[in-house]
Design an enzyme around this catalytic site. Structure first.
Site, PDB file in Angstrom:
ATOM      1  N   LYS A  96      24.445  29.021  34.128  1.00 26.47           N
ATOM      2  CA  LYS A  96      25.854  28.947  34.510  1.00 26.47           C
ATOM      3  C   LYS A  96      26.174  30.274  35.188  1.00 26.47           C
ATOM      4  O   LYS A  96      26.232  31.320  34.543  1.00 26.47           O
ATOM      5  CB  LYS A  96      26.745  28.725  33.292  1.00 26.47           C
ATOM      6  CG  LYS A  96      28.220  28.642  33.647  1.00 26.47           C
ATOM      7  CD  LYS A  96      29.063  28.416  32.386  1.00 26.47           C
ATOM      8  CE  LYS A  96      30.528  28.532  32.780  1.00 26.47           C
ATOM      9  NZ  LYS A  96      31.263  29.478  31.942  1.00 26.47           N
ATOM     10  N   GLY A 157      40.512  31.673  29.225  1.00 23.80           N
ATOM     11  CA  GLY A 157      41.164  32.009  27.969  1.00 23.80           C
ATOM     12  C   GLY A 157      42.668  31.907  27.965  1.00 23.80           C
ATOM     13  O   GLY A 157      43.305  32.173  26.943  1.00 23.80           O
ATOM     14  N   ALA A 184      37.198  26.554  32.171  1.00 25.63           N
ATOM     15  CA  ALA A 184      38.167  27.645  31.994  1.00 25.63           C
ATOM     16  C   ALA A 184      39.608  27.192  32.142  1.00 25.63           C
ATOM     17  O   ALA A 184      39.947  26.414  33.038  1.00 25.63           O
ATOM     18  CB  ALA A 184      37.900  28.801  32.961  1.00 25.63           C
ATOM     19  N   GLY A 185      40.446  27.698  31.241  1.00 26.47           N
ATOM     20  CA  GLY A 185      41.883  27.473  31.320  1.00 26.47           C
ATOM     21  C   GLY A 185      42.410  26.330  30.479  1.00 26.47           C
ATOM     22  O   GLY A 185      43.622  26.144  30.361  1.00 26.47           O
ATOM     23  N   ASN A 206      36.007  26.875  25.468  1.00 27.17           N
ATOM     24  CA  ASN A 206      35.589  27.692  24.338  1.00 27.17           C
ATOM     25  C   ASN A 206      36.773  28.101  23.466  1.00 27.17           C
ATOM     26  O   ASN A 206      36.898  27.687  22.321  1.00 27.17           O
ATOM     27  CB  ASN A 206      34.845  28.936  24.834  1.00 27.17           C
ATOM     28  CG  ASN A 206      34.340  29.797  23.686  1.00 27.17           C
ATOM     29  OD1 ASN A 206      33.335  29.478  23.064  1.00 27.17           O
ATOM     30  ND2 ASN A 206      35.036  30.882  23.377  1.00 27.17           N
ATOM     31  N   THR A 207      37.665  28.914  24.031  1.00 24.81           N
ATOM     32  CA  THR A 207      38.721  29.535  23.237  1.00 24.81           C
ATOM     33  C   THR A 207      39.610  28.530  22.521  1.00 24.81           C
ATOM     34  O   THR A 207      39.996  28.747  21.367  1.00 24.81           O
ATOM     35  CB  THR A 207      39.583  30.446  24.132  1.00 24.81           C
ATOM     36  OG1 THR A 207      38.731  31.332  24.866  1.00 24.81           O
ATOM     37  CG2 THR A 207      40.555  31.263  23.301  1.00 24.81           C
TER      38      THR A 207
END
Length: 257
Positions: A96, A157, A184-185, A206-207
């Protein structure tokens, strides 16, 4: 089935492995949501020393596909070197590819990204390119050999959800046969459902799971949201209208006396 460089997967949700309260919670989140792919930073493995090695052993015991990433790289040289080290450590040609352009927004440096992608593709890597929601950049990444494009929907994040659905929709429309993954986001399951309703092939986050009050339950919620969004897209979603349209057709009118 999700097709990634010739390999097929049932789950269309991928998870990052950072910031979880404990390895046990990460393990349960993966198992309960039936995740098949996780992404991990090489820098975590090398900077963590013995602890990093233990984490790699932990991942191997999970019997799950690992997608290494170049998180934290700011230059082409850093990213290429990190990718090469990751291939040696994780025994995979998957990478990635991330190159950050701004330390505050963590926005991808698309110019360096394209340059690094060209180098790594010529070296036999199979690249998952983390980029912005710019169609021209996505097309250029395809030109240099990338077969999986990963546009962001908001800053890493931030949990803000899709900022530019028109841009994301445009990428999908112009690249109908390319594997597209939102990366992301994403902040909540409804964001993931929206991404999948746009026709994207998968979501990586992830977050939103790692920092949830109950990461295991949240991972399950995201898995179901991704599945629901995909099903909605395949079924054919009703287009929004500017005026009301009766849902029950009227044949004639009732006569009252």
């Amino acid at each position: 089935m999700l097709n990634l460089y010739g390999r097929k997967f049932s789950s269309r949700l991928m998870l990052g492995t950072a910031q979880y309260p404990s390895p046990a919670i990460l393990r349960n989140a993966i198992h309960k949501s039936n995740i098949e792919i996780v992404t991990v930073s090489l820098r975590r493995e090398t900077a963590g020393g013995k602890q990093g090695g233990q984490f790699w052993q932990f991942l191997k015991e999970l019997d799950i596909t690992v997608l290494p990433n170049t998180a934290g790289c700011y230059t082409v040289k850093e990213a290429v070197t990190t990718a090469q080290l990751a291939r040696d450590l994780f025994k995979t040609s998957w990478i990635k590819l991330e190159i950050i352009g701004n330390p505050d927004t963590l926005q991808p440096n698309v110019f360096s990204l394209i340059e690094a992608a060209q180098i790594l593709n010529s070296d036999g890597f199979q690249i998952f390119a983390y980029t912005t929601d710019d169609l021209i950049v996505a097309e250029r990444l395809l030109d240099v050999g990338c077969r999986v494009i990963m546009p962001w929907c908001a800053p890493i994040g931030s949990g803000q959800g899709p900022h530019n659905t028109d841009g994301l929709r445009s990428i999908r429309a112009y690249l109908p046969d390319v594997t597209l993954v939102i990366d992301a986001g994403i902040g909540r399951p409804s964001h993931a459902a929206v991404a999948m309703e746009l026709g994207y092939d998968a979501v990586l986050l992830n977050t939103a799971v790692a920092k949830a009050g109950d990461p295991v339950l949240m991972a399950q919620a995201f898995a179901q949201a991704v599945q629901a969004g995909r099903m909605g897209y395949k079924a054919g979603i009703l287009k929004a209208r500017n005026i009301a349209v009766p849902s029950t057709p009227i044949v004639g009118k009732a006569v009252f006396s």
